[in-house]
Each structure stands twice: as C-alpha cells, then as structure tokens.
Design an enzyme around this catalytic site. Structure first.
Site, PDB file in Angstrom:
ATOM      1  N   SER A   1      17.484  -7.367 -21.164  1.00 17.13           N
ATOM      2  CA  SER A   1      16.222  -8.070 -20.939  1.00 17.13           C
ATOM      3  C   SER A   1      15.077  -7.170 -20.486  1.00 17.13           C
ATOM      4  CB  SER A   1      16.419  -9.194 -19.917  1.00 17.13           C
ATOM      5  OG  SER A   1      16.649  -8.670 -18.626  1.00 17.13           O
TER       6      SER A   1
ATOM      7  N   LYS B   1      13.712  -8.359 -13.094  1.00 15.98           N
ATOM      8  CA  LYS B   1      12.598  -8.619 -14.009  1.00 15.98           C
ATOM      9  C   LYS B   1      11.346  -7.939 -13.454  1.00 15.98           C
ATOM     10  CE  LYS B   1      14.976 -11.763 -16.420  1.00 15.98           C
ATOM     11  NZ  LYS B   1      15.453 -11.529 -17.807  1.00 15.98           N
TER      12      LYS B   1
END
EC number: 3.4.21.89
Length: 284
Positions: free
Chosen positions: A58, A122
């Site tokens: 990701s 993230k």
C-alpha cells in the site's frame, strides 16, 4: 585446597560440578539477564523507537514489502496505543495523550486501525479541519490541488505475484515535504471521492500506492455521506470490520512516525532497465 594440600584450579572446580548444578547455574544466569533485558527492551520500544516490518504494497514506491522501518515513538506523545505489542488494547489505561504533538502533512505514520486493531502504516494527508477530495485522480487539499509532477512510467511486478503491472510515478508536494506515489490509469477505484471534512480529533490517511490501498478515501469505514460530504466519525459500520476502510483515524490511535528504512530484503522487480531506489538507511 585439595586433599594433598594443592589449590584446585577453576577448571577443576567446574569439572566437580554435576550436570544438574551446571544447568541450574546457567538457568539462573539467563533468568537474571532476561530480568534486566526484557524491562529495558519494553521501556526502549515503548518510549523511544521500535522496528516495524512492512507487510503490504500500500505504500509503494516509498515502502516495499519486507522493509524494516524505524518508528519514532515520541513524535506525537504517548497514550495507551504507544505500548509495544499492542498491549494498550488489553491494559485498562486512562484515555488521553501526554506530551501530545500534532503530526504534519506528509508524515508517514504507524497507527492502529480504528475498526480492527491491526497496525497500519499510511501517509497523513488531512489534519483536523482540513477538507480532502480526489477528483479525476488529482488530490485536493482545502479546495486547492496538491502540487503534482509526473516523473516516469514504470512497469513492475508486485510482491508475491508474477503479474507485470504498469504505473505512473508522480511526485506530490505539500509545503516543504515531497514524496512519490504510484497511480494507475484514470478511473480506477479511489480516483473520485466525496468531499471529506476531517473532524476534530481525527486525521485523514492515504497510501502512496493509490490503486492498492484501502485508506481514508473509501466510504466503508466512514459515516454515510450527506449531500456528498463526509464530516462525521463514530457511526456503526455498514460492513464487517475486516472489510472496512480505515475511515478517519483518531489522533489517539497514532503509534509513532516512521522516519527511516533501516534495511530491506526486497528484490527489485522494475522492468525496462529502470533503477530501484536505495533501500538501506533511507530517510522518509
């Protein structure tokens, strides 16, 4: 002294010990070592730094699967989520954060998923009060397009697959911080979203691999949109928790800031003779 009046050497004394006595002594010494090491390790990883291994794609190209990153635990202060091994979920500690500091746009952050408790990593895009929206693959922050520059087109093989994929590498900049993202063709999931208004006490997170990150852009972890606007948090989920996006992330779920790639066992799989970025002691 021995029976004939001579002095026994240390080696002879060792030989006189039975196997059971030697085993007990070794166990005692190991117990004393662990009694010191374990609390010291817990204190260090709880207050200063810890290592995390990247489990997914990701955050490509910034982070690759198997990258070992150093996480600064004191970057945003401390609360129950700062404890190592996610112990804060099991120990009844009071809410709140001490020595609290606000994160900054562009920080790469390790945090606990609000709906599942899994540890995630993230990039922070929106702070409390910010508006965030994707329109035609372009990221908008507070109504203005984030500065984006197309760098190159790359072909690569994702970790654990034999599938060759094509991505466009972009450099994005907010303030004095820049990073690279991968984007696919326009029209992929997450390229167009509702308008998100980040509530007080929350942040908005996105993965750098825009077509392979179930992040704050996606409605499954959010309250329902009203007139195309999502500005609330804390609603009951409409999907199973394991299928939900991270939604807005509470500030008290932040574990620390990822600052450095210490090492990586990732094997470069870029095609067309493209060069891979250095992945040892690399700042983020």
């Amino acid at each position: 002294m021995t029976s004939d009046g001579s002095t026994a050497t240390q080696g002879e004394a060792e030989e006189d010990l039975s196997f059971g006595s030697k085993l007990k002594r070794e166990l005692r010494e190991w117990a004393m070592t662990l009694a010191f090491f374990v609390p010291a390790f817990m204190l260090f990883t709880g207050l200063f730094y810890e290592q995390r291994v990247i489990p997914s794609e990701s955050m490509v190209p910034t982070l690759q699967v198997t990258d070992r990153v150093a996480v600064t635990k004191f970057a945003y202060g401390y609360d129950r989520y700062s404890l190592p091994f996610s112990l804060g979920r099991f120990i009844p500690l009071p809410a709140g954060r001490i020595f609290a500091r606000m994160p900054k746009h562009g920080d790469v952050i390790v945090f606990e998923h609000p709906h599942t408790g899994r540890v995630m990593i993230k990039r922070l895009i929106g702070l409390p009060g910010d508006t965030v929206q994707m329109i035609g693959e372009q990221l908008y922050l507070n109504g203005e397009p984030v500065d984006s520059e197309l760098v190159r087109k790359v072909r690569y093989t994702p970790h654990g697959t034999n599938i060759l994929r094509t991505a466009f590498e972009w450099r994005e900049t907010i303030g004095d911080k820049s990073w690279f993202t991968y984007r696919g063709n326009k029209g992929d999931w997450g390229d167009n979203t509702d308008l998100f208004v980040v509530p007080d006490g929350y942040v908005f997170m996105m993965g750098d691999n825009r077509d392979n990150s179930l992040d704050s852009r996606f409605p499954s972890g959010h309250c329902p949109a009203e007139n195309g606007v999502v500005d609330r948090a804390g609603c009951p989920l409409r999907v199973p928790a394991e299928e939900a996006s991270i939604g807005f992330v509470p500030l008290d779920h932040l574990i620390g800031r990822a600052d450095t790639v210490l090492m990586s066992f990732y094997s470069c799989k870029l095609q067309d003779d493209e060069k891979c970025a250095k992945r040892v002691w690399k700042g983020l």
